[in-house]
Design a protein around this motif. Structure first.
Motif, PDB file in Angstrom:
ATOM      1  N   VAL A  99       0.850  -1.193   0.000  1.00 12.89           N
ATOM      2  CA  VAL A  99       0.000   0.000   0.000  1.00 12.89           C
ATOM      3  C   VAL A  99       0.880   1.236   0.000  1.00 12.89           C
ATOM      4  O   VAL A  99       1.667   1.440   0.929  1.00 12.89           O
ATOM      5  N   ARG A 100       0.782   2.020  -1.031  1.00 12.65           N
ATOM      6  CA  ARG A 100       1.545   3.266  -1.075  1.00 12.65           C
ATOM      7  C   ARG A 100       0.834   4.272  -0.175  1.00 12.65           C
ATOM      8  O   ARG A 100      -0.275   4.713  -0.464  1.00 12.65           O
ATOM      9  N   ALA A 101       1.480   4.638   0.926  1.00 18.20           N
ATOM     10  CA  ALA A 101       0.776   5.296   2.029  1.00 18.20           C
ATOM     11  C   ALA A 101       1.261   6.703   2.345  1.00 18.20           C
ATOM     12  O   ALA A 101       0.971   7.224   3.422  1.00 18.20           O
ATOM     13  N   ASN A 161      -8.321   2.840   0.120  1.00 19.34           N
ATOM     14  CA  ASN A 161      -7.992   1.766  -0.812  1.00 19.34           C
ATOM     15  C   ASN A 161      -7.679   0.446  -0.132  1.00 19.34           C
ATOM     16  O   ASN A 161      -7.865  -0.607  -0.747  1.00 19.34           O
ATOM     17  N   VAL A 162      -7.235   0.468   1.112  1.00 16.66           N
ATOM     18  CA  VAL A 162      -7.098  -0.799   1.842  1.00 16.66           C
ATOM     19  C   VAL A 162      -8.480  -1.423   2.032  1.00 16.66           C
ATOM     20  O   VAL A 162      -8.662  -2.626   1.833  1.00 16.66           O
ATOM     21  N   VAL A 200      -2.701   0.225  -4.190  1.00 14.23           N
ATOM     22  CA  VAL A 200      -2.560  -1.119  -3.612  1.00 14.23           C
ATOM     23  C   VAL A 200      -2.251  -2.103  -4.742  1.00 14.23           C
ATOM     24  O   VAL A 200      -2.998  -2.179  -5.713  1.00 14.23           O
ATOM     25  N   PHE A 201      -1.157  -2.815  -4.590  1.00  9.85           N
ATOM     26  CA  PHE A 201      -0.756  -3.793  -5.605  1.00  9.85           C
ATOM     27  C   PHE A 201       0.030  -4.908  -4.945  1.00  9.85           C
ATOM     28  O   PHE A 201       0.629  -4.726  -3.875  1.00  9.85           O
TER      29      PHE A 201
END
Length: 267
Positions: free
Chosen positions: A215-217, A226-227, A252-253
């Motif tokens: 998760v780019r946070a 997005n989580v 998210v990936f």
């Protein structure tokens, strides 16, 4: 997201306006309530692991997920320093005691993967124990899955600049003093060590059946929304709104080696 999928762009997420964020979060929290009803009705079990550097936003994501869920059927686990007995027991033993029963959702704010991160970087465990963990963690998780527990692994990823900013803000905020720890002081100094430990953890504990979801946070609000979207997309819940259960693939990936090489995962 398979390795052949489009790589996440290495750009910052669009800013979420306050009212848009509140509205989107409200709708997603309704979806979580639907999920909990389904969980309880069908005696299911969900375990969600949250990992990430200090100040990556784990507390904030967990708070938004659990905010309107039943406290009787939802547990947040954030274990402290191991006791003397813990250090002389099977490593997974104190975590096993916290696993969900039927109808429960358990969210771990840091988990057994402490051994792959903080314990390794700070020298809290010998190399032999670290290696034993790396070899046994996937078989352990598969035992959980085979017994009927759905396991999700999220890693909240932030940039070095963002971590520095958050740690400084944490020290200056009297309402966040409980978050300040001696480990904070070493977080930036050991940035590269944590990156190395993280990359090894991903490479050795990511699998098709037990993937790491990155998760780019740097944008906290985008991360939270997005989580939840991603979680709803992965669970079987007949009542869910499938249009809401679509996470931004740039936020998210699933882990893949090329994401480390491209910088999509913070170096």
């Amino acid at each position: 997201m398979s390795k052949k999928s489009k790589k996440p762009a290495n750009t910052k997420n669009a800013i979420v306006e306050p009212e848009d964020y509140k509205s989107a979060l409200h709708d997603l929290q309704i979806e979580l309530v639907k999920l909990q009803r389904h969980l309880i009705k069908n005696d299911l079990r969900i375990l969600i692991l949250f990992e990430g550097r200090d100040a990556s936003g784990k507390d904030g994501v967990i708070k938004r997920i659990t905010e309107h869920l039943s406290p009787r059927d939802t547990r947040v686990v954030a274990l402290g320093k191991p006791s003397n007995r813990d250090t002389h027991s099977w490593y997974f033993q104190r975590y096993a005691a916290q696993l969900p029963a039927t109808g429960e959702m358990v969210l771990m704010n840091r988990s057994w993967y402490n051994r792959a991160g903080v314990e390794r970087v700070m020298g809290f465990c010998p190399k032999t124990e670290h290696e034993e963990f790396m070899q046994s963690v996937l078989p352990f998780e598969r035992l959980l899955v085979n017994s009927g527990t759905q396991v999700f692994k999220y890693y909240l990823d932030i940039s070095k600049l963002e971590q520095k900013s958050r740690l400084e803000a944490r020290r200056d905020d009297p309402l966040k003093q409980w978050k300040v720890s001696p480990i904070d002081k070493t977080a930036l100094r050991h940035w590269d060590d944590y990156s190395t430990a993280r990359n090894e953890m991903f490479a050795r504990t990511h699998s098709d059946d037990l993937p790491w979801h990155v998760v780019r946070a740097d944008d906290k609000k985008q991360a939270r929304l997005n989580v939840i979207r991603h979680l709803m997309s992965r669970v079987d819940c007949p009542e869910k709104d499938k249009h809401l259960a679509k996470a931004d693939p740039e936020t998210v990936f699933d882990y893949a080696k090329e994401h480390v090489q491209s910088g999509a995962i913070a170096p």
